[in-house]
Design a protein around this motif. Structure first.
Motif, mmCIF file in Angstrom:
data_model
loop_
_atom_site.group_PDB
_atom_site.id
_atom_site.type_symbol
_atom_site.label_atom_id
_atom_site.label_comp_id
_atom_site.label_asym_id
_atom_site.label_seq_id
_atom_site.Cartn_x
_atom_site.Cartn_y
_atom_site.Cartn_z
ATOM 1 N N VAL A 596 1.044 -1.074 0.109
ATOM 2 C CA VAL A 596 0.220 0.018 -0.442
ATOM 3 C C VAL A 596 1.018 1.365 -0.546
ATOM 4 O O VAL A 596 0.912 2.225 -0.599
ATOM 5 C CB VAL A 596 -1.058 0.438 0.835
ATOM 6 C CG1 VAL A 596 -1.699 1.077 1.143
ATOM 7 C CG2 VAL A 596 -2.312 -1.024 1.444
ATOM 8 N N ILE A 597 1.843 1.111 0.876
ATOM 9 C CA ILE A 597 2.846 2.565 0.828
ATOM 10 C C ILE A 597 3.126 2.373 -0.574
ATOM 11 O O ILE A 597 3.506 4.003 -0.946
ATOM 12 C CB ILE A 597 4.177 2.091 2.473
ATOM 13 C CG1 ILE A 597 2.927 2.412 3.246
ATOM 14 C CG2 ILE A 597 4.699 3.341 2.277
ATOM 15 C CD1 ILE A 597 4.406 1.710 4.658
ATOM 16 N N THR A 598 4.010 1.338 -0.874
ATOM 17 C CA THR A 598 4.433 1.892 -2.365
ATOM 18 C C THR A 598 3.649 2.071 -3.367
ATOM 19 O O THR A 598 3.898 2.903 -4.247
ATOM 20 C CB THR A 598 4.878 0.598 -2.811
ATOM 21 O OG1 THR A 598 5.561 -0.452 -1.601
ATOM 22 C CG2 THR A 598 5.715 -0.223 -4.507
ATOM 23 N N ILE A 599 2.530 2.091 -3.923
ATOM 24 C CA ILE A 599 0.969 2.693 -4.130
ATOM 25 C C ILE A 599 1.317 3.805 -4.206
ATOM 26 O O ILE A 599 1.616 4.547 -5.026
ATOM 27 C CB ILE A 599 0.270 1.655 -4.429
ATOM 28 C CG1 ILE A 599 0.618 0.157 -5.151
ATOM 29 C CG2 ILE A 599 -0.573 2.416 -5.302
ATOM 30 C CD1 ILE A 599 0.995 0.110 -6.482
ATOM 31 N N TRP A 600 1.499 4.016 -2.810
ATOM 32 C CA TRP A 600 0.792 5.974 -2.273
ATOM 33 C C TRP A 600 2.009 6.182 -2.870
ATOM 34 O O TRP A 600 1.711 7.938 -3.604
ATOM 35 C CB TRP A 600 0.662 5.415 -0.777
ATOM 36 C CG TRP A 600 0.684 6.956 -0.851
ATOM 37 C CD1 TRP A 600 -0.738 7.936 -1.147
ATOM 38 C CD2 TRP A 600 1.262 7.878 0.938
ATOM 39 N NE1 TRP A 600 0.084 9.167 -0.265
ATOM 40 C CE2 TRP A 600 0.801 8.878 0.771
ATOM 41 C CE3 TRP A 600 2.442 6.611 1.642
ATOM 42 C CZ2 TRP A 600 1.234 9.820 2.177
ATOM 43 C CZ3 TRP A 600 2.540 7.314 2.678
ATOM 44 C CH2 TRP A 600 1.742 8.804 3.040
#
Length: 713
Positions: A596-600
């Motif tokens: 999730v952090i990567t996509i954000w």
């Protein structure tokens, strides 16, 4: 204050201090009468005197019908101490210590300890004739047989006849290997018993044989299922006869023999036909045998024996289906399925003084076992091990309804053998899912092999992250190959356990490398610097050392957990599967957060670096990046935790498709998606187009020709 006032105040204090506890009904009636055994507590309530307890939940009660029941001090824990060869006998409201069988009260002035009765001088001398002589022993006597004679199995109490020692079944040995170490050891033990070995020591040695390398531990590792069942059945029969002959030499007593490996043998011996049932109990099994079943009608002695063994359930795995008439009524869910079963409880063997006791009442067994998995459905069965057919059956046994209490089941059976509680259920079968899994894994193995070769030899992909990808592909390749070739190789128990251990290690190592991929990605995107602190040996130590520690600890704690009746994987017993599921769940949860952090972070990056990028193109790049990271972080494996029974079949297909294609995704998105790798493949496949040397050259040549791609990878 005068004496009268003081007396009045004291009376008020006694009355007020003895008022009933909160919650009791209040009444103004005097204590005119109490129930059986009860006495007045105060003017309105009754209680039980010492040595009795109320039948109801309240210690103080106001009902005139509430009665008091006797407390059996002899069965309380800890029991009363009765020194001097005495045993506890319960009386109403108290108990007494009387001389045990074979002892008598001492004459006045000769102390308080009970004195041994010399049966050989009084009544027993003639019972050993004509082929033996009486030998007095503390609490009893024994007949020493003359040369050429032995104690008769038809009269196990005392007689010496020309009877032979107990026959040891030839099935104890593997075919063609009679005699073997087991028969020789048991024959030697019985010879020592005949030579005067104390029966309790004989029983301890016998239990040690059952737990040792010659007993159930060796049978549990045997590969031949039919031979294992044949030898286990013969060993149980020989053990029963040897225990029966040793018990015939014991005085009236209760004996408990335990071992470090969990085998427990409990005996209740009576020298006269018991008037009440004989009860035995260990932490997981309770046995109750009617007195007329436990007694030998010819000699009058009685025996109830309970043998519970942790290893026995595993030894008896792999037998044919349970013989039960209710399979058709149970019916498979969805109309498809294979009837199967699972042993829920310990396996307990029960036997009495006679090898074939009369059917004069049901034997009751109470098993403690974990509740069945609700996802399986099915039906609880009281089953016994059929020694002739060598399979589980339910004839003559029934499940008895009991009040609420600890998890477990109560069984009533009209015969004696080895018993257990089984869960009978239909295991869903879907040949399409099996085909999808095998085809998907085969394709994934090919793709993983190509990816391994690419990561090894393509210099354009060299780096710390490539090391992670390489070892992830290698561990997945080994795990998938073992799964395809060995998951169903259950015929050889030892080989199956080895396959299960290797699968445990391989999949744990693969998930550790997925976790290292997540850590590396976090350092790159969130900390915004190259993870220079990570070294290659750090990665190797974490990727292979941690799984090795988990597997070693699991094997040391529960070695029987590797390999089951149907698959070479982890057993469900004692929560052993959590040695795999727990670390996997942690890695998946951490990697899901990192995903999730990567996509954000990538969305922020595209907005800041190239705000003019079209929305459609941005979504395409984000989708490709998301799929590429999903196959590396292993978050799709979380679907396996959501498969809750037969209704989750569509989810099982999705789980198999996504995870069996993991190798294909890695090859396509992390190898073929790179222009440098595609050029290297073309140079290798078409030597005329490019020199083969460029396949192992640095990536600078490719980067000078190929325009930079806008990609989230």
């Amino acid at each position: 204050m005068g004496p009268a006032r003081r007396l009045l105040g004291l009376g008020l204090c006694l009355v007020l201090g003895a008022r009933p506890p909160p919650g009791l009904a209040s009444t103004m009636e005097l204590c005119s009468g109490c129930g059986e055994g009860a006495v007045c507590f105060n003017s309105t309530h009754c209680t039980c005197p010492p040595g009795l307890r109320p039948l109801g939940p309240q210690a103080v009660f106001d009902s005139p019908t509430e009665a008091c029941d006797d407390i059996n001090e002899c069965t309380e824990q800890p029991p009363p101490m009765c020194p001097g060869n005495r045993e506890c006998h319960n009386t109403r409201g108290s108990y007494t210590c009387t001389c045990i069988s074979g002892y008598r009260e001492p004459p006045p002035g000769q102390g308080s300890d009970c004195l041994d009765v010399d049966e050989c001088r009084e009544a027993a001398a003639g019972r050993c004739r004509p082929h033996g002589f009486c030998v007095n022993r503390p609490g009893g006597f024994a007949c020493a047989c003359r040369p050429g004679y032995a104690k008769s199995s038809r009269d196990p109490l005392r007689l010496c006849t020309d009877d032979t020692p107990p026959p040891l079944p030839p099935e104890l040995c593997p075919q063609g290997q009679e005699p073997c170490a087991v028969t020789e050891t048991l024959a030697r033990l019985y010879g020592e018993l005949e030579g005067g070995l104390e029966p309790r020591r004989f029983l301890q040695a016998l239990v040690a044989v059952l737990d040792g390398a010659l007993g159930l531990a060796a049978l549990g590792a045997a590969g031949d299922v039919v031979g294992r069942h044949r030898e286990a059945t013969a060993l149980l029969a020989a053990t029963e006869e040897l225990v029966r002959r040793a018990a015939a030499r014991l005085p009236e007593t209760t004996v408990t023999v335990t071992s470090a490996n969990g085998t427990e043998l409990r005996l209740a011996v009576r020298r006269a036909p018991p008037r009440s049932p004989l009860r035995l109990q260990d932490p997981e099994v309770q046995l109750e045998v009617p007195g007329e079943v436990a007694a030998d009608g010819d000699t009058g002695w009685a025996l109830a024996a309970l043998l519970s063994q942790r290893a026995l359930g595993r030894v008896l795995e792999g037998a044919a289906g349970v013989r039960w008439e209710g399979w058709e009524r149970l019916g498979p869910p969805g109309g498809r399925g294979r009837p199967t079963y699972r042993v829920l409880s310990p396996v307990a063997s029960a036997f009495v003084a006679r090898a074939r006791p009369p059917r004069r009442g049901d034997v009751t067994l109470r098993f403690a076992h974990p509740p069945p998995d609700p996802r399986r459905g099915g039906r609880l069965l009281c089953a016994f091990w059929h020694p002739e057919r060598q399979r589980w059956a339910t004839d003559g046994c029934r499940l008895v309804a009991t009040a609420s209490g600890p998890p477990g089941s109560t069984c009533a059976c009209d015969h004696l053998t080895s018993f257990a509680v089984l869960l009978a259920f239909y295991e869903p079968e879907d040949w399409g899912l099996d085909v999808v899994t095998k085809v998907g894994l085969s394709l994934s193995l090919l793709c993983l092999l190509l990816a391994i070769v690419t990561f090894l030899f393509c210099r354009a992909l060299q780096g710390l992250r490539t090391t992670i990808h390489l070892h992830l592909c290698a561990t997945l390749f080994v795990a998938y190959a073992l799964f395809l070739l060995g998951i169903e190789r259950t015929a050889d128990r030892t080989a199956c356990a080895v396959v299960a251990g290797l699968l445990h290690f391989s999949f744990l190592a693969a998930f550790c490398w997925m976790g290292l991929e997540g850590l590396h990605l976090y350092l790159l995107l969130v900390r915004v610097f190259a993870p220079s602190a990570l070294r290659r040996w750090h990665l190797l130590l974490a990727g292979y050392g941690l799984p090795a520690l988990v597997v070693a600890a699991s094997a040391a704690a529960f070695p029987q957990g590797y390999g089951t009746e149907r698959h070479c994987w982890l057993s469900l017993d004692r929560g052993f599967r959590w040695s795999f599921q727990a670390p996997v769940c942690v890695i998946i949860a951490v990697n899901a957060v990192i995903f999730v952090i990567t996509i954000w972070k990538l969305v922020q990056k595209f907005s800041d670096v190239n705000p003019d990028m079209g929305h459609l193109r941005r979504m395409r790049v984000l989708t490709v990046t998301a799929v590429a990271q999903l196959c590396l972080l292993g978050t799709t494996w979380a679907l396996g935790l959501l498969q809750l029974g037969p209704r989750s079949l569509p989810l099982s297909y999705l789980f198999s498709l996504l995870n069996c294609a993991q190798g294909l995704f890695i090859l396509a998105l992390h190898c073929l998606a790179h222009p440098q790798v595609r050029d290297a493949y073309r140079a290798w496949l078409c030597p005329g187009a490019k020199r083969y040397a460029e396949f192992s050259s640095s990536g600078s040549t490719f980067s000078s020709r190929v325009p930079r791609q806008e990609s989230g990878m």
